[in-house]
Write a protein that holds these residues in place. Sequence first.
Motif, PDB file in Angstrom:
ATOM      1  N   VAL A 311       0.874  -1.168   0.000  1.00 57.67           N
ATOM      2  CA  VAL A 311       0.000   0.000   0.000  1.00 57.67           C
ATOM      3  C   VAL A 311       0.916   1.225   0.000  1.00 57.67           C
ATOM      4  N   TYR A 312       0.829   2.042  -1.038  1.00 57.03           N
ATOM      5  CA  TYR A 312       1.744   3.164  -1.212  1.00 57.03           C
ATOM      6  C   TYR A 312       1.094   4.467  -0.773  1.00 57.03           C
ATOM      7  N   ILE A 313       1.927   5.355  -0.250  1.00 58.58           N
ATOM      8  CA  ILE A 313       1.519   6.740  -0.041  1.00 58.58           C
ATOM      9  C   ILE A 313       2.336   7.583  -1.013  1.00 58.58           C
ATOM     10  N   GLN A 314       1.652   8.400  -1.764  1.00 55.01           N
ATOM     11  CA  GLN A 314       2.301   9.226  -2.780  1.00 55.01           C
ATOM     12  C   GLN A 314       1.989  10.690  -2.495  1.00 55.01           C
ATOM     13  N   VAL A 315       3.039  11.504  -2.392  1.00 58.49           N
ATOM     14  CA  VAL A 315       2.890  12.930  -2.097  1.00 58.49           C
ATOM     15  C   VAL A 315       3.415  13.713  -3.293  1.00 58.49           C
ATOM     16  N   THR A 316       2.557  14.548  -3.864  1.00 60.69           N
ATOM     17  CA  THR A 316       2.918  15.337  -5.041  1.00 60.69           C
ATOM     18  C   THR A 316       2.867  16.818  -4.695  1.00 60.69           C
ATOM     19  N   ASP A 317       4.014  17.483  -4.795  1.00 56.21           N
ATOM     20  CA  ASP A 317       4.100  18.920  -4.561  1.00 56.21           C
ATOM     21  C   ASP A 317       3.540  19.651  -5.772  1.00 56.21           C
ATOM     22  N   ASN A 318       2.556  20.507  -5.534  1.00 53.51           N
ATOM     23  CA  ASN A 318       1.919  21.236  -6.639  1.00 53.51           C
ATOM     24  C   ASN A 318       2.702  22.470  -7.074  1.00 53.51           C
ATOM     25  N   HIS A 319       3.902  22.654  -6.522  1.00 55.04           N
ATOM     26  CA  HIS A 319       4.754  23.798  -6.866  1.00 55.04           C
ATOM     27  C   HIS A 319       4.059  25.131  -6.616  1.00 55.04           C
ATOM     28  N   ASP A 352      -1.971  10.789  -2.039  1.00 54.83           N
ATOM     29  CA  ASP A 352      -2.722   9.663  -2.593  1.00 54.83           C
ATOM     30  C   ASP A 352      -2.316   8.375  -1.902  1.00 54.83           C
ATOM     31  N   ILE A 353      -3.310   7.538  -1.600  1.00 55.54           N
ATOM     32  CA  ILE A 353      -3.072   6.198  -1.060  1.00 55.54           C
ATOM     33  C   ILE A 353      -3.447   5.215  -2.162  1.00 55.54           C
ATOM     34  N   ILE A 354      -2.480   4.381  -2.546  1.00 58.89           N
ATOM     35  CA  ILE A 354      -2.642   3.516  -3.728  1.00 58.89           C
ATOM     36  C   ILE A 354      -2.398   2.065  -3.345  1.00 58.89           C
ATOM     37  N   HIS A 355      -3.267   1.178  -3.837  1.00 53.76           N
ATOM     38  CA  HIS A 355      -3.107  -0.263  -3.621  1.00 53.76           C
ATOM     39  C   HIS A 355      -3.482  -0.988  -4.906  1.00 53.76           C
ATOM     40  N   ASN A 356      -2.555  -1.799  -5.409  1.00 51.56           N
ATOM     41  CA  ASN A 356      -2.783  -2.534  -6.663  1.00 51.56           C
ATOM     42  C   ASN A 356      -3.208  -1.609  -7.801  1.00 51.56           C
ATOM     43  N   ASN A 357      -2.519  -0.470  -7.888  1.00 52.21           N
ATOM     44  CA  ASN A 357      -2.779   0.536  -8.921  1.00 52.21           C
ATOM     45  C   ASN A 357      -4.160   1.172  -8.808  1.00 52.21           C
ATOM     46  N   ASN A 358      -4.833   0.955  -7.688  1.00 50.91           N
ATOM     47  CA  ASN A 358      -6.133   1.576  -7.443  1.00 50.91           C
ATOM     48  C   ASN A 358      -5.975   2.696  -6.419  1.00 50.91           C
ATOM     49  N   LEU A 359      -6.565   3.841  -6.701  1.00 52.90           N
ATOM     50  CA  LEU A 359      -6.531   4.973  -5.783  1.00 52.90           C
ATOM     51  C   LEU A 359      -7.580   4.760  -4.692  1.00 52.90           C
ATOM     52  N   LEU A 360      -7.117   4.524  -3.462  1.00 50.01           N
ATOM     53  CA  LEU A 360      -8.038   4.283  -2.353  1.00 50.01           C
ATOM     54  C   LEU A 360      -8.573   5.578  -1.760  1.00 50.01           C
ATOM     55  N   GLN A 361      -7.708   6.586  -1.683  1.00 43.81           N
ATOM     56  CA  GLN A 361      -8.110   7.866  -1.084  1.00 43.81           C
ATOM     57  C   GLN A 361      -7.146   8.946  -1.537  1.00 43.81           C
ATOM     58  N   THR A 362      -7.636  10.162  -1.628  1.00 47.94           N
ATOM     59  CA  THR A 362      -6.783  11.291  -1.977  1.00 47.94           C
ATOM     60  C   THR A 362      -7.170  12.486  -1.118  1.00 47.94           C
ATOM     61  N   SER A 363      -6.205  13.353  -0.864  1.00 47.18           N
ATOM     62  CA  SER A 363      -6.445  14.531  -0.029  1.00 47.18           C
ATOM     63  C   SER A 363      -5.454  15.613  -0.415  1.00 47.18           C
ATOM     64  N   LYS A 364      -5.849  16.858  -0.241  1.00 49.06           N
ATOM     65  CA  LYS A 364      -4.963  17.986  -0.505  1.00 49.06           C
ATOM     66  C   LYS A 364      -4.663  18.640   0.840  1.00 49.06           C
ATOM     67  N   GLN A 365      -3.356  18.754   1.170  1.00 49.67           N
ATOM     68  CA  GLN A 365      -2.941  19.269   2.476  1.00 49.67           C
ATOM     69  C   GLN A 365      -1.810  20.277   2.313  1.00 49.67           C
ATOM     70  N   LEU A 366      -1.706  21.168   3.309  1.00 46.12           N
ATOM     71  CA  LEU A 366      -0.567  22.074   3.382  1.00 46.12           C
ATOM     72  C   LEU A 366       0.584  21.358   4.091  1.00 46.12           C
ATOM     73  N   ILE A 367       1.723  21.245   3.415  1.00 46.49           N
ATOM     74  CA  ILE A 367       2.891  20.576   3.985  1.00 46.49           C
ATOM     75  C   ILE A 367       4.018  21.607   4.092  1.00 46.49           C
ATOM     76  N   PRO A 368       4.350  22.070   5.318  1.00 43.91           N
ATOM     77  CA  PRO A 368       5.351  23.136   5.476  1.00 43.91           C
ATOM     78  C   PRO A 368       6.710  22.788   4.898  1.00 43.91           C
ATOM     79  N   GLN A 369       7.206  21.563   5.143  1.00 43.86           N
ATOM     80  CA  GLN A 369       8.567  21.223   4.727  1.00 43.86           C
ATOM     81  C   GLN A 369       8.724  21.100   3.217  1.00 43.86           C
ATOM     82  N   LEU A 370       7.617  21.075   2.486  1.00 41.83           N
ATOM     83  CA  LEU A 370       7.700  21.066   1.033  1.00 41.83           C
ATOM     84  C   LEU A 370       7.730  22.483   0.463  1.00 41.83           C
ATOM     85  N   GLY A 371       7.478  23.466   1.338  1.00 42.11           N
ATOM     86  CA  GLY A 371       7.511  24.859   0.910  1.00 42.11           C
ATOM     87  C   GLY A 371       8.881  25.473   1.114  1.00 42.11           C
ATOM     88  N   ILE A 372       8.909  26.737   1.491  1.00 47.06           N
ATOM     89  CA  ILE A 372      10.180  27.450   1.652  1.00 47.06           C
ATOM     90  C   ILE A 372      10.208  28.163   3.001  1.00 47.06           C
TER      91      ILE A 372
END
Length: 399
Positions: A311-319, A352-372
């Motif tokens: 079960v993968y957790i994927q975090v994508t920075d929207n820049h 995104d939470i992914i299992h067997n190439n299926n998206l189980l759940q997605t959420s948009k969050q503020l992540i301080p350490q990905l900013g500046i």
Amino acid sequence: MLQLKKTFYILGLTSLLLISCKSNYQVIHVTKNVVPDNKAGFYYALPQTYIKVNFTVNQQEKVKGPYSDYAKKYFGLNNVIDHNSTEYKITDLKIETFSEPDSAQYYFVEINDSKLGIIVNRLGLIEAVNPPGKHAVKIEKRLKIDSVSASQKKEYPELFRMFADLSLYEKVDTVYTRVKIDSVYKNVKIDTLFTLEKTLKTSIVEKPTEQKVKEIADLIAKIKDNRFSLLIGDLEVNDKKSIEFMYAELQNLENEYMKLFTGITLNHTSTYTYIYLPEKDTNSNTTQAVLCKFSSAKGMLDLTDPTGDNVYIQVTDNHSTLNVAHYNSEKKKKQKGKHGFYFRMPAYADIDIIHNNNLLQTSKQLIPQLGIVISLPINNAFLQYDENTGNVRQLQIGD
């Protein structure tokens, strides 16, 4: 059932209260390469955000009925449980965040001859600089509810509680014993006779399976007849509540006996919590990690388990802070003099939470350490921080 621990935290917000009309201080980023001097001051930290993923897993157990092989013969049922099985399924998934101090973002404020006020919370995260007098010292009560990292609720009903009914019966056997009788005349044996002595032997034995099944099937048929009689008014019961009660009891009794043929399905709910700390990748705006493992046959599994699917957790920075980061980088090259207080400008990220190439759940969050991280000028009269992101919420420049 999700088990909950209630913990009360009283956050004593420490205030170094020396409110001034003149600012003469220097904020230094604390690293192992910085050589400290003997100037007085205090420390504060900026936060980093952890991602907490809560799984709700349903465990479904199917238990074969002891007489499932007779379901078609007596009731014409084909779709019954014919073997024991267990299956797990993720039924709910929630993504939450919480903040803690970032070990790479501690700062030391050299106050020199300045008078300066600062509020930090019990974790050392900065909340305000030069707060108004009435807010200089603040004690706040908070209620926090934490879930156990893995909790389970298993309720097993009394399986096939009608199984013992009609299974035993009293068996009476007649036993004849041969008894020898000698005929004696004047102490002389003249003949020997034999007779049969009859005795009754009682024992409790188990009925043959076919007999038990037939009796239970007949009993179910009688229960159905009684329910039908209640509906058409054949039984001498006039009270509506009594009729409803009797009908419900007969229905429950019929269901319990039918389970001997159809089997039973049991459902158990478990909750699991996993924590993940996103980190910035300068080479890619997307990071992916294995959060846990899951198997429909075994449920949630540890990462060391050789079975199960990742079960993968994927975090994508929207820049969202990309342009600001570039501008700030160019500005720092020209910046001279003392640094004011530092703050974080968090970045929006897709989780995104992914299992067997299926998206189980997605959420948009503020992540301080990905900013500046940006430094402010030193002539600010008042600062208020967001303690979860480290961003500035209110700012007043000048005395």
